[in-house]
Design a protein around this motif. Sequence first.
Motif, PDB file in Angstrom:
ATOM      1  N   VAL A 123       0.849  -1.192   0.000  1.00 51.84           N
ATOM      2  CA  VAL A 123       0.000   0.000   0.000  1.00 51.84           C
ATOM      3  C   VAL A 123       0.887   1.245   0.000  1.00 51.84           C
ATOM      4  O   VAL A 123       1.928   1.293   0.654  1.00 51.84           O
ATOM      5  N   GLY A 124       0.451   2.266  -0.727  1.00 51.98           N
ATOM      6  CA  GLY A 124       1.256   3.466  -0.946  1.00 51.98           C
ATOM      7  C   GLY A 124       1.271   4.453   0.199  1.00 51.98           C
ATOM      8  O   GLY A 124       0.816   5.594   0.049  1.00 51.98           O
ATOM      9  N   PHE A 125       1.798   4.036   1.343  1.00 53.79           N
ATOM     10  CA  PHE A 125       2.048   4.942   2.458  1.00 53.79           C
ATOM     11  C   PHE A 125       3.528   5.318   2.415  1.00 53.79           C
ATOM     12  O   PHE A 125       4.376   4.655   3.003  1.00 53.79           O
ATOM     13  N   MET A 126       3.840   6.408   1.739  1.00 54.67           N
ATOM     14  CA  MET A 126       5.238   6.732   1.434  1.00 54.67           C
ATOM     15  C   MET A 126       6.004   7.289   2.611  1.00 54.67           C
ATOM     16  O   MET A 126       7.239   7.286   2.611  1.00 54.67           O
ATOM     17  N   ARG A 127       5.305   7.773   3.651  1.00 57.44           N
ATOM     18  CA  ARG A 127       6.026   8.410   4.750  1.00 57.44           C
ATOM     19  C   ARG A 127       6.997   7.457   5.456  1.00 57.44           C
ATOM     20  O   ARG A 127       7.975   7.903   6.042  1.00 57.44           O
ATOM     21  N   VAL A 128       6.722   6.176   5.427  1.00 57.36           N
ATOM     22  CA  VAL A 128       7.606   5.222   6.104  1.00 57.36           C
ATOM     23  C   VAL A 128       8.958   5.124   5.400  1.00 57.36           C
ATOM     24  O   VAL A 128       9.875   4.470   5.918  1.00 57.36           O
ATOM     25  N   TYR A 129       9.099   5.768   4.224  1.00 58.79           N
ATOM     26  CA  TYR A 129      10.367   5.804   3.504  1.00 58.79           C
ATOM     27  C   TYR A 129      11.029   7.183   3.564  1.00 58.79           C
ATOM     28  O   TYR A 129      12.066   7.403   2.949  1.00 58.79           O
ATOM     29  N   ASP A 130      10.431   8.117   4.302  1.00 54.82           N
ATOM     30  CA  ASP A 130      10.979   9.460   4.435  1.00 54.82           C
ATOM     31  C   ASP A 130      12.066   9.469   5.505  1.00 54.82           C
ATOM     32  O   ASP A 130      11.897   8.894   6.589  1.00 54.82           O
ATOM     33  N   GLU A 131      13.196  10.129   5.232  1.00 57.00           N
ATOM     34  CA  GLU A 131      14.327  10.115   6.161  1.00 57.00           C
ATOM     35  C   GLU A 131      13.957  10.669   7.530  1.00 57.00           C
ATOM     36  O   GLU A 131      14.386  10.153   8.565  1.00 57.00           O
ATOM     37  N   GLY A 132      13.179  11.747   7.550  1.00 57.87           N
ATOM     38  CA  GLY A 132      12.789  12.337   8.821  1.00 57.87           C
ATOM     39  C   GLY A 132      11.966  11.386   9.662  1.00 57.87           C
ATOM     40  O   GLY A 132      12.217  11.217  10.869  1.00 57.87           O
ATOM     41  N   TYR A 133      10.974  10.754   9.049  1.00 56.85           N
ATOM     42  CA  TYR A 133      10.142   9.805   9.787  1.00 56.85           C
ATOM     43  C   TYR A 133      10.936   8.560  10.190  1.00 56.85           C
ATOM     44  O   TYR A 133      10.726   7.996  11.270  1.00 56.85           O
ATOM     45  N   LEU A 134      11.850   8.111   9.331  1.00 58.18           N
ATOM     46  CA  LEU A 134      12.694   6.971   9.695  1.00 58.18           C
ATOM     47  C   LEU A 134      13.550   7.300  10.910  1.00 58.18           C
ATOM     48  O   LEU A 134      13.778   6.443  11.782  1.00 58.18           O
ATOM     49  N   ASN A 135      14.008   8.544  11.002  1.00 60.26           N
ATOM     50  CA  ASN A 135      14.781   8.967  12.172  1.00 60.26           C
ATOM     51  C   ASN A 135      13.908   8.965  13.415  1.00 60.26           C
ATOM     52  O   ASN A 135      14.336   8.509  14.495  1.00 60.26           O
ATOM     53  N   LEU A 136      12.679   9.456  13.300  1.00 58.02           N
ATOM     54  CA  LEU A 136      11.745   9.399  14.430  1.00 58.02           C
ATOM     55  C   LEU A 136      11.553   7.958  14.889  1.00 58.02           C
ATOM     56  O   LEU A 136      11.589   7.659  16.086  1.00 58.02           O
ATOM     57  N   LYS A 137      11.323   7.065  13.935  1.00 58.16           N
ATOM     58  CA  LYS A 137      11.091   5.656  14.242  1.00 58.16           C
ATOM     59  C   LYS A 137      12.274   5.054  15.001  1.00 58.16           C
ATOM     60  O   LYS A 137      12.092   4.325  15.986  1.00 58.16           O
ATOM     61  N   SER A 138      13.488   5.369  14.563  1.00 58.87           N
ATOM     62  CA  SER A 138      14.680   4.842  15.220  1.00 58.87           C
ATOM     63  C   SER A 138      14.771   5.326  16.662  1.00 58.87           C
ATOM     64  O   SER A 138      15.082   4.550  17.583  1.00 58.87           O
ATOM     65  N   LEU A 139      14.502   6.608  16.888  1.00 55.58           N
ATOM     66  CA  LEU A 139      14.577   7.164  18.232  1.00 55.58           C
ATOM     67  C   LEU A 139      13.509   6.579  19.149  1.00 55.58           C
ATOM     68  O   LEU A 139      13.757   6.323  20.333  1.00 55.58           O
ATOM     69  N   ILE A 140      12.315   6.345  18.608  1.00 58.03           N
ATOM     70  CA  ILE A 140      11.245   5.751  19.406  1.00 58.03           C
ATOM     71  C   ILE A 140      11.574   4.305  19.743  1.00 58.03           C
ATOM     72  O   ILE A 140      11.425   3.860  20.891  1.00 58.03           O
ATOM     73  N   ASP A 141      12.033   3.547  18.749  1.00 57.43           N
ATOM     74  CA  ASP A 141      12.317   2.126  18.961  1.00 57.43           C
ATOM     75  C   ASP A 141      13.454   1.905  19.942  1.00 57.43           C
ATOM     76  O   ASP A 141      13.489   0.885  20.649  1.00 57.43           O
ATOM     77  N   THR A 142      14.421   2.834  19.999  1.00 55.75           N
ATOM     78  CA  THR A 142      15.543   2.702  20.926  1.00 55.75           C
ATOM     79  C   THR A 142      15.259   3.337  22.283  1.00 55.75           C
ATOM     80  O   THR A 142      16.163   3.452  23.128  1.00 55.75           O
TER      81      THR A 142
END
Length: 336
Positions: A123-142
């Motif tokens: 499904v075309g949810f492109m935000r999960v490939y955005d660098e800014g959101y990926l950085n948020l995800k990394s900080l939340i997961d850690t």
Amino acid sequence: MSVRLGFIGTGDLGADHVRRCANIISGATVSALYNRTQSRAEDVAQQFAPEARVTATPEELIESPLVDAVVISSASQTHEDLVLKAIQAGKYVFCEKPLATTAEGCERILHAESATGKRLVQVGFMRVYDEGYLNLKSLIDTKAIGSVLMAHAAHRNPTSGPHYTREMLMSETLIHDVNTFHWLLGESFIAAQVLYPRSTSKADAALQDPQLVILETESGVLIDVEVFVNCQFGYDVQCALIGESGEVRLPEPARATLRQNGQNHTAITMGCKERFEAAYDRELQAFVDGVAAGKLTGPDSWAGYVASATTDACIRAQKSGKREDIRLIPQPDVYR
């Protein structure tokens, strides 16, 4: 071996995907195009993929032996039927959001895809490939900020089209934020409420724009999302999550600042294609790579279902003015 792609829908975003897969994405070939207005498909083919075949019907494209995988960017109300036909044909399919216009439609796709025993849909949810959101995800997961307690977001468009409805604020705009928080937090939602601030004079009165959506997750995180599709000044996406020991905030897109005549000027993007251009590239590359490997890794049909079930509840909340419960079916094993 190159993955041969067939494109259904060659409007603004669809044509951009054709361009992307013809000129930027590696390992892909544009082999077929379909659009309700055939001349539009012919024009896009001539511009980006002269060797591609323009088909008379979407079914002809889906069933074509020249097509390994299908990219759907047609009108939202066509998605469910086309995805089901692609699954029936055993073809991988990339479908722009929404996966279907209702949760019930998504459920039919879940059942059909689960019956094949493998994932066929991205499904075309492109935000999960955005660098800014990926950085948020990394900080939340850690656990950089500890457990998340609440979040604030905004999704603003400069203007909306003449046929944009109040419900579309949920099903076409908010749906991106719903998927984003589902992915960032790794949990679904249990309730939704919609509040109406003073409405802008720049929109049709029936639209009631902007709107404020309150979402509650399974663990009790509260999320407020401002949805404002006639903000005038640009395409603006904001996201901040507050935890027990800090806050993480989505960075602004990198733009040069012009200092002139006693003022600082920083450009603001005016549309999603510009704001998320790199993310669109990455998501189509991930789809092509997944098809080539026989294993998709991007947002799946379950993510599409959760997003639609949640926005369905938001539409109910628009009408009732009350907190509406969100109830999901059990997650099929193929998506675990």
